[in-house]
Design an enzyme around this catalytic site. Structure first.
Site, PDB file in Angstrom:
ATOM      1  N   GLY A  53       0.782  -1.232   0.000  1.00  0.00           N
ATOM      2  CA  GLY A  53       0.000   0.000   0.000  1.00  0.00           C
ATOM      3  C   GLY A  53       0.816   1.286   0.000  1.00  0.00           C
ATOM      4  O   GLY A  53       0.364   2.307  -0.516  1.00  0.00           O
ATOM      5  N   GLU A 108       4.043   4.628   5.431  1.00  0.00           N
ATOM      6  CA  GLU A 108       2.849   3.762   5.367  1.00  0.00           C
ATOM      7  C   GLU A 108       1.721   4.477   4.661  1.00  0.00           C
ATOM      8  O   GLU A 108       1.624   5.706   4.721  1.00  0.00           O
ATOM      9  CB  GLU A 108       2.372   3.452   6.798  1.00  0.00           C
ATOM     10  CG  GLU A 108       2.714   2.088   7.312  1.00  0.00           C
ATOM     11  CD  GLU A 108       1.834   0.973   6.730  1.00  0.00           C
ATOM     12  OE1 GLU A 108       1.275   1.133   5.644  1.00  0.00           O
ATOM     13  OE2 GLU A 108       1.727  -0.069   7.389  1.00  0.00           O
ATOM     14  N   ASP A 109       0.825   3.736   4.050  1.00  0.00           N
ATOM     15  CA  ASP A 109      -0.371   4.362   3.472  1.00  0.00           C
ATOM     16  C   ASP A 109      -1.412   4.659   4.547  1.00  0.00           C
ATOM     17  O   ASP A 109      -2.018   5.722   4.540  1.00  0.00           O
ATOM     18  CB  ASP A 109      -0.965   3.496   2.356  1.00  0.00           C
ATOM     19  CG  ASP A 109      -1.200   2.059   2.776  1.00  0.00           C
ATOM     20  OD1 ASP A 109      -0.664   1.647   3.818  1.00  0.00           O
ATOM     21  OD2 ASP A 109      -1.926   1.345   2.068  1.00  0.00           O
ATOM     22  N   ASP A 112      -4.450   1.670  10.676  1.00  0.00           N
ATOM     23  CA  ASP A 112      -5.831   1.245  10.888  1.00  0.00           C
ATOM     24  C   ASP A 112      -5.919   0.673  12.314  1.00  0.00           C
ATOM     25  O   ASP A 112      -5.998   1.437  13.281  1.00  0.00           O
ATOM     26  CB  ASP A 112      -6.130   0.203   9.802  1.00  0.00           C
ATOM     27  CG  ASP A 112      -7.602  -0.001   9.548  1.00  0.00           C
ATOM     28  OD1 ASP A 112      -8.372  -0.022  10.519  1.00  0.00           O
ATOM     29  OD2 ASP A 112      -8.001  -0.161   8.389  1.00  0.00           O
ATOM     30  N   PHE A 161     -14.199   1.951   4.803  1.00  0.00           N
ATOM     31  CA  PHE A 161     -13.213   1.309   3.929  1.00  0.00           C
ATOM     32  C   PHE A 161     -12.814   2.277   2.825  1.00  0.00           C
ATOM     33  O   PHE A 161     -13.654   2.748   2.068  1.00  0.00           O
ATOM     34  CB  PHE A 161     -13.784   0.037   3.322  1.00  0.00           C
ATOM     35  CG  PHE A 161     -12.713  -0.897   2.831  1.00  0.00           C
ATOM     36  CD1 PHE A 161     -12.115  -1.796   3.690  1.00  0.00           C
ATOM     37  CD2 PHE A 161     -12.284  -0.845   1.513  1.00  0.00           C
ATOM     38  CE1 PHE A 161     -11.094  -2.632   3.241  1.00  0.00           C
ATOM     39  CE2 PHE A 161     -11.270  -1.686   1.060  1.00  0.00           C
ATOM     40  CZ  PHE A 161     -10.680  -2.575   1.930  1.00  0.00           C
ATOM     41  N   VAL A 162     -11.526   2.590   2.761  1.00  0.00           N
ATOM     42  CA  VAL A 162     -11.054   3.550   1.758  1.00  0.00           C
ATOM     43  C   VAL A 162     -10.081   2.879   0.790  1.00  0.00           C
ATOM     44  O   VAL A 162      -9.352   1.955   1.162  1.00  0.00           O
ATOM     45  CB  VAL A 162     -10.385   4.788   2.408  1.00  0.00           C
ATOM     46  CG1 VAL A 162     -11.405   5.652   3.116  1.00  0.00           C
ATOM     47  CG2 VAL A 162      -9.268   4.398   3.370  1.00  0.00           C
ATOM     48  N   ASP A 168      -5.987  -0.776  -1.490  1.00  0.00           N
ATOM     49  CA  ASP A 168      -6.752  -1.661  -2.365  1.00  0.00           C
ATOM     50  C   ASP A 168      -7.999  -2.222  -1.708  1.00  0.00           C
ATOM     51  O   ASP A 168      -8.160  -2.169  -0.487  1.00  0.00           O
ATOM     52  CB  ASP A 168      -5.886  -2.851  -2.772  1.00  0.00           C
ATOM     53  CG  ASP A 168      -5.691  -3.842  -1.611  1.00  0.00           C
ATOM     54  OD1 ASP A 168      -5.294  -3.395  -0.507  1.00  0.00           O
ATOM     55  OD2 ASP A 168      -5.973  -5.037  -1.790  1.00  0.00           O
ATOM     56  N   ARG A 174      -5.654   0.415  -6.460  1.00  0.00           N
ATOM     57  CA  ARG A 174      -4.420   1.006  -5.908  1.00  0.00           C
ATOM     58  C   ARG A 174      -3.919   2.169  -6.751  1.00  0.00           C
ATOM     59  O   ARG A 174      -3.237   3.055  -6.253  1.00  0.00           O
ATOM     60  CB  ARG A 174      -3.297  -0.047  -5.845  1.00  0.00           C
ATOM     61  CG  ARG A 174      -3.496  -1.137  -4.807  1.00  0.00           C
ATOM     62  CD  ARG A 174      -2.200  -1.929  -4.661  1.00  0.00           C
ATOM     63  NE  ARG A 174      -2.377  -3.221  -4.031  1.00  0.00           N
ATOM     64  CZ  ARG A 174      -2.374  -3.435  -2.717  1.00  0.00           C
ATOM     65  NH1 ARG A 174      -2.230  -2.439  -1.896  1.00  0.00           N
ATOM     66  NH2 ARG A 174      -2.519  -4.655  -2.237  1.00  0.00           N
TER      67      ARG A 174
END
Ligand code: PRP
Length: 187
Positions: A53, A108-109, A112, A161-162, A168, A174
């Site tokens: 990600g 990091e993307d 969470d 959820f993004v 993804d 992505r």
């Protein structure tokens, strides 16, 4: 995804231009702070991208940072093809990266539950770095299970959820340059 025959809809949450503007700010902030931490004879800052990600954010952030850097990657995976974290985090670092006395910025993307970063940080700290900081494009604090906070955050997002900008859903989306909410067809 629940219904392959009736594809989910995407609703824009953060436009691409907004992301690029924020990446520029983060690049300036990170360059300024690490130029104070790094001594004249220290080797460069290591940008440690978290695959998959983090690939797009790392590519943009690296171009926005104005001090010398080296680029490395680790592979972490926890979701499989599901929309919720499996709770199991797999860490793959090959070949090993020598981090003794090095300054490291984990890129990091999204943070969470925090499980992935927690496991990665535990490992990185065991390698004796001089400094480890975290830069995450997105922070989803309402989803946190493990107490962890990134040092640099692009945007805080809701507990939804993004996808896009590296993130993804079952390996799709992505490549989108913005961040989108993944909506079920009935939404
Ligand atoms: C995602 C994301 C982060 C991690 C965050 O990766 O890229 O690395 O989950 O979740 P957490 O805070 O709950 O641990 P994922 O496991 O989906 O792998 P990917 O990056 O290859 O898509």
């Amino acid at each position: 995804m629940k219904n392959e025959g009736n594809p989910p809809r995407l609703k824009e949450l953060i436009p691409a231009g907004e992301i690029q503007r924020r990446v520029g700010e983060l690049g300036d902030e990170i360059s300024g702070e690490f130029s104070q931490i790094l001594m004249e004879n220290d080797p460069p800052l290591i940008l440690l991208g978290v695959l998959k990600g983090g690939f797009m954010f790392l590519a943009d952030l690296a171009r926005a940072i104005t001090i010398p850097v080296e680029i490395e990657f680790v592979s972490l995976s926890s979701y499989g093809n599901e929309q919720t974290s499996s709770g199991e985090v797999e860490l793959r670092i090959s070949p090993p990266i020598p981090l003794k006395n090095r300054c490291v910025l984990v890129v990091e993307d999204i943070v969470d539950t925090g499980r992935s970063l927690s496991k990665l940080l535990q490992h990185l700290r065991s390698l004796g770095p001089k400094e480890v900081r975290i830069c995450a494009m997105l922070d989803k604090p309402e989803a946190r299970v493990v107490e962890i906070q990134a040092d640099y955050v692009g945007f805080t997002v809701p507990h939804r959820f993004v996808v896009g900008y590296g993130l993804d859903a079952a390996q799709r989306f992505r490549q989108l340059p913005g961040i989108f909410l993944l909506q079920e067809p009935r939404e």
